[in-house]
Write a protein that holds these residues in place. Structure first.
Motif, short mmCIF file in Angstrom:
data_model
loop_
_atom_site.label_atom_id
_atom_site.label_comp_id
_atom_site.label_asym_id
_atom_site.label_seq_id
_atom_site.Cartn_x
_atom_site.Cartn_y
_atom_site.Cartn_z
N ARG A 27 -11.88 17.65 -2.99
CA ARG A 27 -11.52 16.50 -2.15
C ARG A 27 -10.95 15.37 -3.00
N LEU A 28 -11.53 15.19 -4.18
CA LEU A 28 -11.01 14.16 -5.08
C LEU A 28 -9.60 14.51 -5.54
N GLN A 29 -9.35 15.79 -5.78
CA GLN A 29 -8.00 16.22 -6.16
C GLN A 29 -7.02 15.99 -5.02
N LEU A 30 -7.44 16.30 -3.80
CA LEU A 30 -6.59 16.07 -2.63
C LEU A 30 -6.31 14.57 -2.47
N LEU A 31 -7.31 13.76 -2.72
CA LEU A 31 -7.14 12.30 -2.65
C LEU A 31 -6.11 11.84 -3.68
N LEU A 32 -6.17 12.40 -4.88
CA LEU A 32 -5.20 12.04 -5.92
C LEU A 32 -3.78 12.48 -5.53
N GLU A 33 -3.67 13.63 -4.89
CA GLU A 33 -2.35 14.09 -4.43
C GLU A 33 -1.78 13.11 -3.39
N LEU A 34 -2.62 12.65 -2.49
CA LEU A 34 -2.16 11.68 -1.49
C LEU A 34 -1.78 10.36 -2.14
N SER A 35 -2.47 10.03 -3.22
CA SER A 35 -2.14 8.83 -3.99
C SER A 35 -0.71 8.93 -4.51
N ASP A 36 -0.37 10.10 -5.02
CA ASP A 36 0.98 10.32 -5.56
C ASP A 36 2.05 10.32 -4.47
N GLU A 37 1.66 10.66 -3.24
CA GLU A 37 2.62 10.77 -2.14
C GLU A 37 2.81 9.46 -1.37
N LEU A 38 2.03 8.44 -1.70
CA LEU A 38 2.17 7.17 -0.99
C LEU A 38 3.58 6.61 -1.23
N PRO A 39 4.34 6.37 -0.17
CA PRO A 39 5.70 5.86 -0.37
C PRO A 39 5.70 4.46 -0.99
N GLY A 40 6.75 4.19 -1.75
CA GLY A 40 6.93 2.85 -2.30
C GLY A 40 7.28 1.87 -1.20
N PHE A 80 2.07 -0.14 2.02
CA PHE A 80 0.99 -0.44 1.08
C PHE A 80 1.54 -0.66 -0.32
N ASP A 81 0.91 -1.56 -1.04
CA ASP A 81 1.15 -1.73 -2.46
C ASP A 81 -0.20 -1.59 -3.13
N ALA A 82 -0.36 -0.51 -3.90
CA ALA A 82 -1.61 -0.26 -4.63
C ALA A 82 -1.24 0.19 -6.03
N PRO A 83 -1.97 -0.30 -7.03
CA PRO A 83 -1.62 0.04 -8.42
C PRO A 83 -1.88 1.50 -8.76
N ALA A 84 -1.00 2.06 -9.58
CA ALA A 84 -1.15 3.45 -10.02
C ALA A 84 -2.47 3.65 -10.77
N THR A 88 -7.92 6.22 -6.63
CA THR A 88 -8.79 6.41 -5.46
C THR A 88 -8.36 5.48 -4.33
N THR A 89 -8.18 4.22 -4.66
CA THR A 89 -7.76 3.24 -3.66
C THR A 89 -6.37 3.59 -3.13
N LYS A 90 -5.49 3.96 -4.02
CA LYS A 90 -4.14 4.35 -3.60
C LYS A 90 -4.20 5.61 -2.71
N GLY A 91 -5.14 6.50 -3.01
CA GLY A 91 -5.34 7.69 -2.17
C GLY A 91 -5.82 7.33 -0.78
N PHE A 92 -6.73 6.35 -0.68
CA PHE A 92 -7.17 5.88 0.63
C PHE A 92 -5.98 5.36 1.43
N ALA A 93 -5.13 4.57 0.76
CA ALA A 93 -3.93 4.07 1.42
C ALA A 93 -3.05 5.23 1.84
N GLY A 94 -2.98 6.27 1.01
CA GLY A 94 -2.21 7.46 1.35
C GLY A 94 -2.73 8.16 2.59
N ILE A 95 -4.05 8.26 2.69
CA ILE A 95 -4.65 8.86 3.90
C ILE A 95 -4.24 8.07 5.13
N LEU A 96 -4.40 6.75 5.06
CA LEU A 96 -4.10 5.91 6.23
C LEU A 96 -2.61 5.95 6.56
N HIS A 97 -1.77 5.94 5.54
CA HIS A 97 -0.33 6.00 5.80
C HIS A 97 0.04 7.34 6.43
#
Length: 159
Positions: A27-40, A80-84, A88-97
């Motif tokens: 799940r943590l890995q999936l969260l990190l993947e979503l972090s990477d996919e968060l659009p700029g 969303f703007d979240a630091p690289a 984890t936080t950026k992944g949460f934003a990725g889930i919501l987006h």
């Protein structure tokens, strides 16, 4: 007698099922993947964080902007703007987006407040971090309500 939980929007329910289909570590890995996919951010927000709302519940500096289209569904767009350095936080934003962007305002407002807990992430991250995702959802819903009400007032419609 237990209550049936309020259903999640389809995209969110599918994403939650993906998280539950894997181990806690995965799940943590999936969260990190979503972090990477968060659009700029789109150009209109780049360098303009003062026009976005800071999510104070997050341990890292996270900003969000919510736009509600003046269409029949009042389609919601999330930014969303979240630091690289805060994956984890950026992944949460990725889930919501991933699961809420593009929904009609009414459907977004129907998302249950406990939705962040339906991904099985409370087993993998600290309660303080979960508080950040809850804060993001709360602020998104507040902004949607505000923008929907403002749009209705501007056009003379009653909410």
């Amino acid at each position: 007698m237990s209550e049936t939980p309020t259903p999640l929007p389809r995209a969110m329910a599918e994403l939650a099922a993906d998280f539950h289909a894997v181990s806690v570590r995965e799940r943590l890995q999936l969260l990190l993947e979503l972090s990477d996919e968060l659009p700029g951010l789109p150009d209109r927000y780049v360098g303009s964080l003062d026009t976005m709302e800071r999510v104070d519940e997050c341990q890292s500096p996270v900003f969000l902007a919510v736009e509600v289209a003046d269409d029949g569904d009042r389609t919601v767009s999330l930014f969303f703007d979240a630091p690289a350095e805060a994956p984890t936080t950026k992944g949460f934003a990725g889930i919501l987006h991933e699961s809420l962007d593009g929904l009609p305002a009414a459907d977004l407002l129907d998302v249950p407040d406990d939705a962040p807990y339906r991904f099985g992430l409370a087993e993998a991250v600290s309660p303080l971090r979960m508080r950040g995702m809850i804060g993001m959802l709360s602020r998104i819903k507040r902004q949607v309500r505000l923008r929907s009400h403002t749009a209705a007032m501007a056009t003379g419609r009653q909410e």
